[in-house]
Design an enzyme around this catalytic site. Structure first.
Site, PDB file in Angstrom:
ATOM      1  N   TYR A  66       0.839  -1.200   0.000  1.00 46.84           N
ATOM      2  CA  TYR A  66       0.000   0.000   0.000  1.00 46.84           C
ATOM      3  C   TYR A  66       0.876   1.252   0.000  1.00 46.84           C
ATOM      4  CZ  TYR A  66      -3.540  -3.537   0.760  1.00 46.84           C
ATOM      5  OH  TYR A  66      -4.330  -4.648   0.618  1.00 46.84           O
TER       6      TYR A  66
ATOM      7  N   GLY B 269      -4.215 -14.081  13.238  1.00 48.48           N
ATOM      8  CA  GLY B 269      -5.159 -13.461  12.330  1.00 48.48           C
ATOM      9  C   GLY B 269      -6.208 -14.418  11.799  1.00 48.48           C
ATOM     10  N   ARG B 270      -5.917 -15.043  10.674  1.00 45.37           N
ATOM     11  CA  ARG B 270      -6.905 -15.941  10.062  1.00 45.37           C
ATOM     12  C   ARG B 270      -7.236 -17.101  10.991  1.00 45.37           C
ATOM     13  NH1 ARG B 270      -4.850 -15.789   3.717  1.00 45.37           N
ATOM     14  NH2 ARG B 270      -4.264 -13.593   3.802  1.00 45.37           N
TER      15      ARG B 270
END
Length: 363
Positions: A182, A323-324
């Site tokens: 990003y 996280g996941r």
């Protein structure tokens, strides 16, 4: 006591254990505003037993969203909605909350992941002109507009304004997103930054944008609020951003009062070669941890309690982000406490769920 369940702190923010939920985009906002989905989602994560939950990437400007359904912190209406969400959750949980402020740069203006995630052209519905340090597209995305110096300064101010809103909303932690290809990562990497001015070229220039944003946010925000940075420690591509530069960046940020570094990797180039396996990013965190005094968060395919405990016990990092794995198993910290023979705070409404042999698990 296990290392995973030992108390710790990030600057002035006290944490009851070393389990962190990292930011994970939900692509479910309306005009940048949190919805009922976010209230349910973050309440669930706050009840998981993790000590810190970091709210997903929240764009500092509409054009900084990955998709048209991203959260935002570019106006006060969004700030008030975030504040209400946090206040509602805090009736039921003492978890600390952070928020990641972000600009997607050339990876903005895309379709929702479950609808293909393809680039949306500026002339199409839900699309807009993307921006970047240089007019180089990511993969087959639209060619971005190369930011002028004045526009760079505007984006810097948008990050500062978003951080101030995050403080007013009541977040304990503010994370600046400089990873995953990003905008801020795009400035760092020589793959995506071909500028010839003071924001391109050598390390000093490529890191200038992020360093200036961090410095001014740290100056503007109450010192009781932790301000950290998430980075991609390597682009996983030859001649890209790499670990030595990540270490040098970390040293600069630490000198300016950075409170933690959250170590991920990749996301900048479709040509990246990532060796996916359990703990694949932990050596990156360790390399930075060995050169820094500030807390380091390791993340990436950390799925098992003993695995997480080993990372901390061998001083590869100070915290682990699940996280996941925690999306799949929202009570992961409960299982970790059971496997490590520890106790964990649980909402009283849930305590009756423990099988008899695990009743010692809940405080």
């Amino acid at each position: 006591m296990s290392r995973l369940f030992s108390p710790a702190s990030i600057s002035q923010v006290s944490l009851k254990n070393r389990i962190i939920v990292p930011p994970m985009c939900q692509y479910s906002a309306e005009n940048g505003m949190p919805t009922a989905w976010h209230n349910a989602h973050y309440t669930n994560l706050a009840l998981s037993g993790a000590s810190l939950v970091i709210v997903e990437a929240s764009a500092v400007v509409p054009e900084g969203r990955i998709t048209y359904k991203d959260l935002g912190l570019w106006n006060d209406e969004q700030m008030v909605a975030m504040q209400k969400m946090l206040n509602d959750i805090r009736h039921f949980s003492d978890a600390r909350f952070g928020v990641q402020i972000a600009h997607a740069g050339r990876k903005a203006s895309t379709e929702l992941p479950w609808l293909g995630g393809n680039s949306i052209q500026p002339t199409q519905p839900n699309g807009w002109q993307t921006v970047a340090p240089s007019a180089i597209a990511f993969g087959e995305n639209a060619i971005p507009h190369a930011l002028t110096i004045d526009e760079i300064l505007q984006v810097k101010q948008q990050f500062i304004d978003a951080a101030i809103r995050a403080e007013k909303a009541g977040f304990d932690v503010i994370e600046i997103h400089a990873a995953h290809g990003y905008l801020l990562h795009e400035f760092l990497s020589p793959i995506s930054n071909l500028r010839q001015d003071e924001y391109g070229g050598n390390f000093e220039n490529r890191s200038r944008f992020l360093v200036n944003i961090f410095h001014e946010i740290r100056e503007a925000i109450n010192p009781n609020i932790a301000v950290g940075v998430r980075i991609s420690a390597t682009d996983w591509i030859d001649n890209g951003w790499d670990v030595p530069e990540s270490i040098e960046l970390t040293e600069r940020l630490e000198d300016l009062g950075c409170d933690y570094i959250h170590v991920s990797s990749g996301g900048l180039s479709s040509k990246q070669q990532i060796p996916l396996s359990p703990n694949y990013q932990v050596p990156l965190a360790q390399a930075i941890h060995e050169q820094s005094m500030m807390p380091v968060i390791a993340v990436g395919l950390i799925t098992e309690p003993l695995q997480a405990e080993a990372i901390l016990a061998t001083h590869q990092a100070d915290f682990v982000a699940i996280g996941r794995g925690i999306l799949f198993e929202p009570r992961w910290p409960w299982r970790a406490a059971s496997e490590l023979n520890e106790q964990i705070d649980v909402a009283p409404q849930y305590r009756r769920c423990a099988p008899h042999q695990f009743k010692h698990l809940f405080k």
